[in-house]
Design a protein around this motif. Structure first.
Motif, mmCIF file in Angstrom:
data_model
loop_
_atom_site.group_PDB
_atom_site.id
_atom_site.type_symbol
_atom_site.label_atom_id
_atom_site.label_comp_id
_atom_site.label_asym_id
_atom_site.label_seq_id
_atom_site.Cartn_x
_atom_site.Cartn_y
_atom_site.Cartn_z
ATOM 1 N N GLU A 192 0.850 -1.182 0.000
ATOM 2 C CA GLU A 192 0.000 0.000 0.000
ATOM 3 C C GLU A 192 0.895 1.245 0.000
ATOM 4 N N LYS A 193 0.353 2.331 -0.532
ATOM 5 C CA LYS A 193 1.136 3.572 -0.487
ATOM 6 C C LYS A 193 1.407 3.946 0.975
ATOM 7 N N ARG A 194 2.537 4.573 1.155
ATOM 8 C CA ARG A 194 3.051 5.004 2.465
ATOM 9 C C ARG A 194 3.706 3.874 3.265
ATOM 10 N N GLN A 195 3.592 2.635 2.756
ATOM 11 C CA GLN A 195 4.332 1.554 3.408
ATOM 12 C C GLN A 195 5.800 1.578 2.946
ATOM 13 N N SER A 196 6.611 0.766 3.593
ATOM 14 C CA SER A 196 8.012 0.670 3.224
ATOM 15 C C SER A 196 8.280 -0.685 2.574
ATOM 16 N N THR B 277 21.153 -3.504 -0.601
ATOM 17 C CA THR B 277 19.717 -3.361 -0.407
ATOM 18 C C THR B 277 19.281 -1.968 -0.841
ATOM 19 N N LEU B 278 18.112 -1.920 -1.432
ATOM 20 C CA LEU B 278 17.470 -0.662 -1.824
ATOM 21 C C LEU B 278 16.153 -0.579 -1.062
ATOM 22 N N LYS B 279 15.926 0.547 -0.397
ATOM 23 C CA LYS B 279 14.725 0.707 0.402
ATOM 24 C C LYS B 279 13.923 1.915 -0.065
ATOM 25 N N ILE B 280 12.613 1.769 0.023
ATOM 26 C CA ILE B 280 11.710 2.881 -0.262
ATOM 27 C C ILE B 280 10.830 3.070 0.973
ATOM 28 N N GLN B 281 10.830 4.314 1.489
ATOM 29 C CA GLN B 281 10.028 4.590 2.680
ATOM 30 C C GLN B 281 9.736 6.085 2.773
ATOM 31 N N PRO B 282 8.492 6.521 2.635
ATOM 32 C CA PRO B 282 7.303 5.737 2.318
ATOM 33 C C PRO B 282 7.101 5.635 0.809
ATOM 34 N N ALA B 283 6.466 4.577 0.363
ATOM 35 C CA ALA B 283 6.242 4.380 -1.068
ATOM 36 C C ALA B 283 5.092 5.250 -1.573
ATOM 37 N N LYS B 284 5.225 5.664 -2.833
ATOM 38 C CA LYS B 284 4.178 6.409 -3.510
ATOM 39 C C LYS B 284 3.689 5.584 -4.705
ATOM 40 N N LEU B 285 2.531 5.970 -5.217
ATOM 41 C CA LEU B 285 1.967 5.251 -6.360
ATOM 42 C C LEU B 285 2.942 5.236 -7.536
ATOM 43 N N GLU B 286 3.638 6.360 -7.744
ATOM 44 C CA GLU B 286 4.537 6.467 -8.896
ATOM 45 C C GLU B 286 5.807 5.638 -8.770
ATOM 46 N N ASP B 287 5.984 4.984 -7.624
ATOM 47 C CA ASP B 287 7.134 4.091 -7.455
ATOM 48 C C ASP B 287 6.875 2.713 -8.061
ATOM 49 N N GLY C 186 20.179 -8.714 -13.043
ATOM 50 C CA GLY C 186 19.354 -9.683 -12.351
ATOM 51 C C GLY C 186 17.962 -9.737 -12.951
ATOM 52 N N PRO C 187 17.099 -10.620 -12.432
ATOM 53 C CA PRO C 187 15.753 -10.794 -12.990
ATOM 54 C C PRO C 187 14.806 -9.652 -12.648
ATOM 55 N N GLY C 188 15.171 -8.817 -11.688
ATOM 56 C CA GLY C 188 14.327 -7.678 -11.332
ATOM 57 C C GLY C 188 13.285 -8.004 -10.287
ATOM 58 N N THR C 189 12.792 -6.942 -9.659
ATOM 59 C CA THR C 189 11.673 -7.034 -8.709
ATOM 60 C C THR C 189 10.565 -6.131 -9.212
ATOM 61 N N ARG C 190 9.398 -6.708 -9.418
ATOM 62 C CA ARG C 190 8.257 -5.898 -9.854
ATOM 63 C C ARG C 190 7.515 -5.401 -8.631
ATOM 64 N N LEU C 191 7.502 -4.090 -8.443
ATOM 65 C CA LEU C 191 6.822 -3.464 -7.310
ATOM 66 C C LEU C 191 5.527 -2.834 -7.772
ATOM 67 N N THR C 192 4.458 -3.170 -7.076
ATOM 68 C CA THR C 192 3.161 -2.539 -7.308
ATOM 69 C C THR C 192 2.752 -1.818 -6.040
ATOM 70 N N VAL C 193 2.490 -0.525 -6.158
ATOM 71 C CA VAL C 193 2.051 0.282 -5.024
ATOM 72 C C VAL C 193 0.583 0.626 -5.227
ATOM 73 N N LEU C 194 -0.260 0.209 -4.289
ATOM 74 C CA LEU C 194 -1.714 0.422 -4.415
ATOM 75 C C LEU C 194 -2.181 1.615 -3.587
#
Lengths: 118, 119
Positions: free
Chosen positions: A14-18, A76-86, A110-118
């Motif tokens: 969810e948006k605003r999560q890390s 490691t790469l961290k996002i905090q807080p996440a936004k929809l555009e991430d 690498g194969p990548g990580t698909r991130l979906t922010v709701l």
């Protein structure tokens, strides 16, 4: 030879999560890159490490993104807080090291990580 | 800022035919490599072919070859005898030195060309 490893492969938050992504480069590769790839676009460099030092983080949104490569290997790469555009695929790549007279070290992805922010 | 331009967002080709993907780039370097990467739907980016700019001879890897025009800064990829497994996004990439850290370099990617293979 093992390739670049990334985890997780998929993440929905969810948006605003890390969220955090992990990358293990090819053994012996001094340079590590994190890219953001939005659907339909080419990869955009977020941050580049040479061993455990940051070479370039000019495109990293530092108010919400952070990255580290403490022992010069894993990162490691961290996002905090996440936004929809991430919402994007986050790619990790590695290459051997310093440029010589001729620039153009091959990067291995690498194969990548698909991130979906709701 | 360095730019890499791929003017064909999408291309399609009949199986077994030949297709050419175009790329132009901008660089101030004199000696460098150029790259074509392939990204299938599985997402893993893999190197297709690379060209050494100071070499006159165009690079070839099996069915893949390049047409490199250094003066025009043009770097096109030709795929011969297209196969279903060639369907993917193709990215052209050009390196440049990191200004603040001269011994390091980074890649600039184009926006990609989506290649569809028609059976």
């Amino acid at each position: 030879e093992a390739g670049v490893a990334q985890s997780p492969r998929y993440k929905i938050i969810e948006k605003r999560q890390s969220v955090a992504f992990w990358c293990n480069p090819i053994s012996g590769h001094a340079t590590l890159y994190w890219y953001q790839q939005i659907l339909g676009q080419g990869p955009k460099l977020l941050i580049q490490f040479q061993n455990n030092g940051v070479v370039d983080d000019s495109q990293l949104p530092k108010d919400r993104f952070s990255a580290e490569r403490l022992k010069g290997v894993d990162s490691t790469l961290k996002i905090q807080p996440a936004k929809l555009e991430d919402s994007a695929v986050y790619l990790c790549a590695s290459s051997l090291g310093f440029s010589g007279r001729v620039i153009g070290n091959e990067q291995f992805f690498g194969p990548g990580t698909r991130l979906t922010v709701l | 800022a360095q730019t890499v331009t791929q003017s064909q967002p999408e291309m399609s080709v009949q199986e077994a035919e030949t297709v050419t993907l175009s790329c132009t780039y901008d660089t101030s370097e004199s000696d460098y490599y150029l790259f074509w990467y392939k990204q299938p739907p599985s997402r893993q980016m893999i190197l297709v072919i690379r060209q050494e700019a100071y070499k006159q001879q165009n690079a070839t890897e099996n069915r893949f070859s390049v047409n490199f025009q250094k003066a025009a800064k043009s770097f096109s990829l030709k795929i011969s005898d297209s196969q279903l497994g060639d369907a993917a996004m193709y990215f052209c990439a050009s390196p440049r030195r990191v200004v603040s850290n001269f011994g390091n370099e980074k890649l600039t990617f184009g926006t990609g060309t989506r290649l569809t293979i028609i059976p």
